[in-house]
Enzyme design. Structure first.
Site, mmCIF file in Angstrom:
data_model
loop_
_atom_site.group_PDB
_atom_site.id
_atom_site.type_symbol
_atom_site.label_atom_id
_atom_site.label_comp_id
_atom_site.label_asym_id
_atom_site.label_seq_id
_atom_site.Cartn_x
_atom_site.Cartn_y
_atom_site.Cartn_z
ATOM 1 N N THR A 39 18.074 0.131 -81.266
ATOM 2 C CA THR A 39 17.154 0.858 -80.386
ATOM 3 C C THR A 39 16.090 -0.083 -79.808
ATOM 4 O O THR A 39 15.714 0.041 -78.643
ATOM 5 C CB THR A 39 16.467 2.004 -81.163
ATOM 6 O OG1 THR A 39 17.484 2.819 -81.733
ATOM 7 C CG2 THR A 39 15.592 2.851 -80.265
ATOM 8 N N HIS A 42 17.573 -1.910 -77.004
ATOM 9 C CA HIS A 42 17.646 -0.992 -75.878
ATOM 10 C C HIS A 42 16.300 -0.940 -75.145
ATOM 11 O O HIS A 42 16.244 -0.976 -73.919
ATOM 12 C CB HIS A 42 17.998 0.400 -76.427
ATOM 13 C CG HIS A 42 18.849 1.211 -75.512
ATOM 14 N ND1 HIS A 42 20.085 0.791 -75.074
ATOM 15 C CD2 HIS A 42 18.648 2.423 -74.936
ATOM 16 C CE1 HIS A 42 20.597 1.709 -74.274
ATOM 17 N NE2 HIS A 42 19.744 2.708 -74.183
#
Ligand SMILES: [Zn+2]
Ligand SMILES: [Zn+2]
Length: 339
Positions: A39, A42
């Protein structure tokens, strides 16, 4: 104390940790280590700028020591070794009222929606704390959060001793799921494309295959006397795996979707009818999964040190992201946050 600020796509700047004094119900932690999560990568790629407030410190897979306590914090003292369950639920929505605070409808994820742990000092609500036993190093402590994800996934799968599980995707979370499933008495087959990850899985004693080279369905049927897998964990998040996942389970087998699919993927729904399959979604973790992860890690039987492929000083966070992008030989990369 240093802090690594995300300032928009591909931009990290090193500055000073703001080190806010802990308010009521909060603690300030001296962060030891913080792992880079998928994450976080990301976010680094600018894909989540609608959630972060720039410039912002990110990161949530951490270990550290309590350094200061705000008013009304009971049961904790300065010097306690801790990790943080980075969820801040609203407590009032229907999901929270039903006891599903980890999937609160207004869930704030600490380190995405609020400042994160890639800094020397970090202030968080005390309700997020879990104690790290002395048996765990700070490096191991930084793996508790992803290990708790794996514990949650395996718990929701209801995997029983002797059952056969397929893990699609042998990255950090997939490998941790495999380790937790094996510790629960399961037999585990890992499907993965990356040669380094295949090799590592094999070195840790798992059967691991590349589905482009091995007929996965035939392989699973061979291992299960033609029955199929009891459980399939879909961790890879790619369309080919969403297609494959319905071909692997036995009748009434379970499929646990752990991967984050940002786009809809075709799934062969007929198989759910024909074989009475069950589909289970699994997101983050609950408090009991953190406690389970800490207990498992402290037993010392999981080869957690093999999951960590690099430890870098905080100043080299950009290099950490670059190494994850290259994919090649990276599993979990930890940052040292308070040197
Ligand atoms: Zn994470
Ligand atoms: Zn809520």
């Amino acid at each position: 104390m240093k802090a690594a600020y995300y300032g928009g796509a591909e931009t990290i700047t090193i500055g000073e940790s703001s080190a806010a004094a802990p308010g009521a119900g909060e603690v300030r932690i001296r962060v030891s280590h913080c792992g880079i999560c998928g994450t976080d990568l990301h976010i680094f790629h600018g894909k989540m700028d609608h959630r972060v407030r720039l410039p912002q410190v990110i990161g949530h897979e951490m270990s550290g020591t309590i350094e200061a306590l705000g008013e009304g914090v009971d049961g904790w003292s300065a010097g306690d070794r801790v990790t943080v369950r980075p969820l801040d639920p609203c407590g009032e929505c229907p999901a929270c009222k039903a006891g599903h605070t980890h999937i609160c409808m207004k869930l704030k994820f600490i380190g995405i929606d609020t400042p994160g742990a890639m800094q020397g000092l970090w202030t968080v609500p005390a309700h997020t704390l879990h104690r790290l036993p002395d048996a765990l190093s700070f490096e191991q402590g930084a793996l508790i959060e992803p290990l708790a994800v794996a514990c949650h996934d395996v718990r929701l799968s209801e995997l029983a001793p002797g059952e056969f599980a397929v893990v699609q995707g042998g990255g950090p979370i997939g490998l941790l799921i495999a380790l937790v499933a094996r510790a629960a008495g399961g037999r585990v087959l890992i499907s993965e494309l990356n040669p380094f990850r295949l090799k590592l899985a094999r070195e840790l004693g798992f059967e691991a295959v590349d589905p482009r080279e091995t007929d996965l369905v035939a392989c699973v049927n061979e291992r299960t006397g033609g029955a199929g897998a009891d459980v399939v964990f879909e961790v890879s998040g790619v369309a080919a795996a969403a297609e494959m996942m319905t071909k692997l389970p036995r009748t009434r087998g379970r499929i646990v979707v752990v991967a984050i699919y940002s786009q809809p993927a075709p799934v062969h729904l007929f198989q759910f009818f024909w074989r009475e399959l069950k589909l289970i979604g699994a997101r983050v973790y609950e408090a009991q999964d953190f406690e389970k992860a800490i207990t498992l890690a402290a037993e010392g039987t999981l080869p957690l040190e093999r999951v960590v492929t690099r430890v870098l000083p905080l100043e080299e966070l950009t290099e950490g992201f670059r190494e994850m992008e290259r994919g090649g030989e990276a599993m979990k990369i930890l940052m040292r946050c308070s040197e």
